[in-house]
Design an enzyme around this catalytic site. Structure first.
Site: not given
Length: 621
Positions: A454, A456, A553, A596
């Site tokens: 990711q 971002h 997670h 995810n």
């Protein structure tokens, strides 16, 4: 705030009892209520984030006017939707920190040498044990940052909203796959997952286009694809799938959470009549018909405690409820779901435990005894975690010229935005508009690069930018790896230590294999290589491995799959040997994965709900 659902009734059994109100529990509730089943959902935390929508049939129903007159409050709203956090994402970091409770904090080896010698202190024989402090936790095998969120919506009230699909290799029998197998037939497995992912995306509202008109998003995405194309290296940079939608004012986005899934259970009077939500209610345990391992069994009732009457009057008999249902779902998160099931192995006082060790437990000395779970032998075993690397970079100054004059065709909107900003703020050294949406870029998991990326700008419980830095030129890099399931990696629960909510204290026993460690090193190298192509490290946010558990997670605690000897439940998430007990959440995922997991967990909830409806459904008017 008062939640307008059907009041609890003890005189009539429900069709479905659900423990947990996150997006997974909400999916179970939505689908079962849609199928005319009566549902009772309990949540240990409070409802503390709301939106509001018109009642079904209202002429204004298509509009989304938050907290308009006469509208219905819906809990489980994403807290990042508040205007103050959309304007300054770094302020949301403290909201996340406030929502999380660390699961297991080692204390046996913590000696505070500088403490006043006359005050109360811990000792080796009697360490501190409150609020997650865990003398049984070995710090070398802990997931030190693993945490839980208690409240309606769970972690969906502060999550990133990233909803990628899991990777499935072309070879059905490849040594590793993120996406678990739901069938032994490759074609059928692919068909099942395609259908489930489509439904899950519809339920949570996944999109890859909400940042199409962000300058920073396009700058990062297009620049990286150009760089790797020139280097003749195959790396596909693409928009990160996100559960959100852009609002009428394009400066703002609405992040999706549990409220989206539960909406019709509040706005539709017919559906609302079949749905009961009890907040501040702890699902203490499930009580079984019998406690003989290996035999067919079923849940008799759920033992639930209303924490508010208990808080006002300890011992108040009104605080304890026996909730009867035809089927039971435990979907409280990877840790709490296993916690409820482990605690369920301790039956009421008048029931004799038939299995050896049931009285004293196992796993070490009396002080550190754990709860045995012979009714579910694989409970808490084969847990998986995501090693994680992180850094932040400041964009190269040369990219500001690219912002002023983008070299790619079809970007008139970009040029107009920059021109308006430069005209309005000629002294701003950065030509990017103040309210330009952040980048949301990903690199998908592949066999050559088996990690999820990711690129971002978002708020986590870490990674806030100093106030004297302009966040428009900061980019976050988060690389998530995977670990292979190993039986020795487990989550157990203590007999003699309790968490803040008087439930058995969780303890982790987790180590990475040599392959896991080598893969994590490769992932770090990859992150550094990619990050430095468009900027330099922000001081204080140089490349680093994050504390185990920080990805939040955790999986495999209630793993479900085709192999009955290595799982807690089948591929419909029905617990082995129980005809009316189902589990949900990231804990059901049996594979190691880097992406995810929420979208995949919703898929499992859809599949399990369909099984419940097929078995326990009945027509209602």
């Amino acid at each position: 705030m008062f939640l307008d659902t059907t009041p609890f009734r003890a005189d009539e059994p429900y069709d479905v009892f659900i423990a947990g109100s996150g997006p997974i529990g909400a999916t179970f509730a939505k689908l079962c209520v849609d199928a005319n089943l009566r549902v009772c959902m309990v949540e240990i935390g409070a409802a503390d984030s709301f939106t509001s929508k018109p009642m079904k049939g209202d002429p204004n129903a298509p509009r989304s006017v938050q907290f308009g007159p006469g509208q219905v409050p819906i809990p489980g709203y994403h807290k990042k939707n508040e205007i103050e956090y959309q304007k300054d994402i770094d302020r949301f970091v403290n909201v996340i920190k406030g929502a999380l409770s660390t699961c297991s904090i080692p204390t046996s080896n913590n000696h505070i040498a500088t403490l006043d010698p006359s005050v109360v202190s811990n000792s080796l024989d009697k360490p501190f044990i409150s609020l997650g402090k865990n003398p049984a936790q070995n710090p070398f095998v802990n997931l030190g940052a693993e945490a839980v969120t208690r409240g309606v919506g769970g972690m969906s009230t502060h999550w990133t909203c990233a909803t990628p699909e899991f990777f499935a290799p072309a070879d059905f029998n490849a040594p590793h796959r993120e996406r678990p197998k739901l069938s032994t037939d490759a074609a059928e497995d692919a068909r099942i997952w395609k259908d489930l992912y489509a439904q899950a995306k519809e339920i949570i509202g996944t999109s890859t286009t909400e940042f199409d008109h962000s300058i920073r998003h396009n700058l990062v995405l297009r620049k990286y694809n150009d760089i790797f194309q020139k280097e003749n290296v195959i790396r596909e940079f693409s928009p990160l799938p996100l559960a959100c939608h852009r609002l009428t004012d394009p400066d703002y986005v609405e992040w999706h959470a549990t409220d989206r899934i539960l909406e019709e259970l509040f706005t539709d009077p017919v559906k609302r009549g079949r749905f009961t939500l009890l907040t501040n209610h702890r699902c203490t345990k499930l009580v079984f018909k019998h406690y003989r391992p290996g035999e067919e069994n079923e849940v008799d009732y759920a033992l639930v405690e209303d924490l508010l009457p208990h808080m006002q009057n300890p011992g108040n008999p009104a605080s304890v409820k026996k909730i009867y249902a035809r089927s039971y779902v435990v979907a409280c998160g990877a840790v709490a779901t296993a916690q409820v099931l482990a605690n369920s192995h301790i039956p009421p006082d008048d029931v004799v435990i038939p299995f050896p060790g049931g009285e004293k437990g196992s796993g070490g000395g009396e002080r550190d005894a754990t709860i045995p779970t012979p009714l579910m032998p694989m409970l808490g075993k084969y847990i998986t975690e995501q090693p994680m690397t992180f850094c932040q970079v400041v964009l190269d100054s040369s990219l500001m010229e690219v912002v002023r004059n983008p070299p790619w065709p079809g970007l008139d909107w970009w040029k107009e935005k920059v021109a308006r900003h430069v005209e309005a703020f000629p002294n701003d050294p950065i030509p990017i508009p103040f309210r330009d949406p952040e980048p949301q870029v990903t690199i998908k998991f592949t066999e050559e690069h088996p990690w999820h990326v990711q690129i971002h700008r978002d708020a986590f419980s870490y990674g806030a930018v100093a106030e004297n830095m302009d966040t428009r030129v900061i980019v976050d890099y988060r690389f998530f790896g995977y670990t292979e399931p190993q039986e020795a990696n487990e989550l157990v629960f203590q007999q003699h230590y309790r968490d803040a909510y008087d439930m058995p204290q969780p303890t982790f026993k987790f180590t990475m294999s040599q392959d896991d460690r080598a893969r994590a090193r490769r992932m770090m190298d990859d992150m550094c290589n990619i990050a430095l192509k468009i900027g330099g490290y922000l001081p204080g946010s140089e490349p680093q491995f994050m504390t185990p558990g920080l990805a939040l997670h955790l999986a495999g605690t209630t793993r479900c799959g085709l192999d009955t000897q290595k799982t807690v439940g089948n591929t419909h998430c029905k617990v082995h040997n129980f005809n009316n007990l189902y589990v949900g959440g990231n804990g059901v995922i049996e594979t190691g994965f880097a992406a995810n997991p929420t979208l995949t967990s919703i898929c499992y909830a859809i599949r399990a709900s369909n099984d419940i409806i097929a078995k326990f459904g009945r027509h209602r008017g």
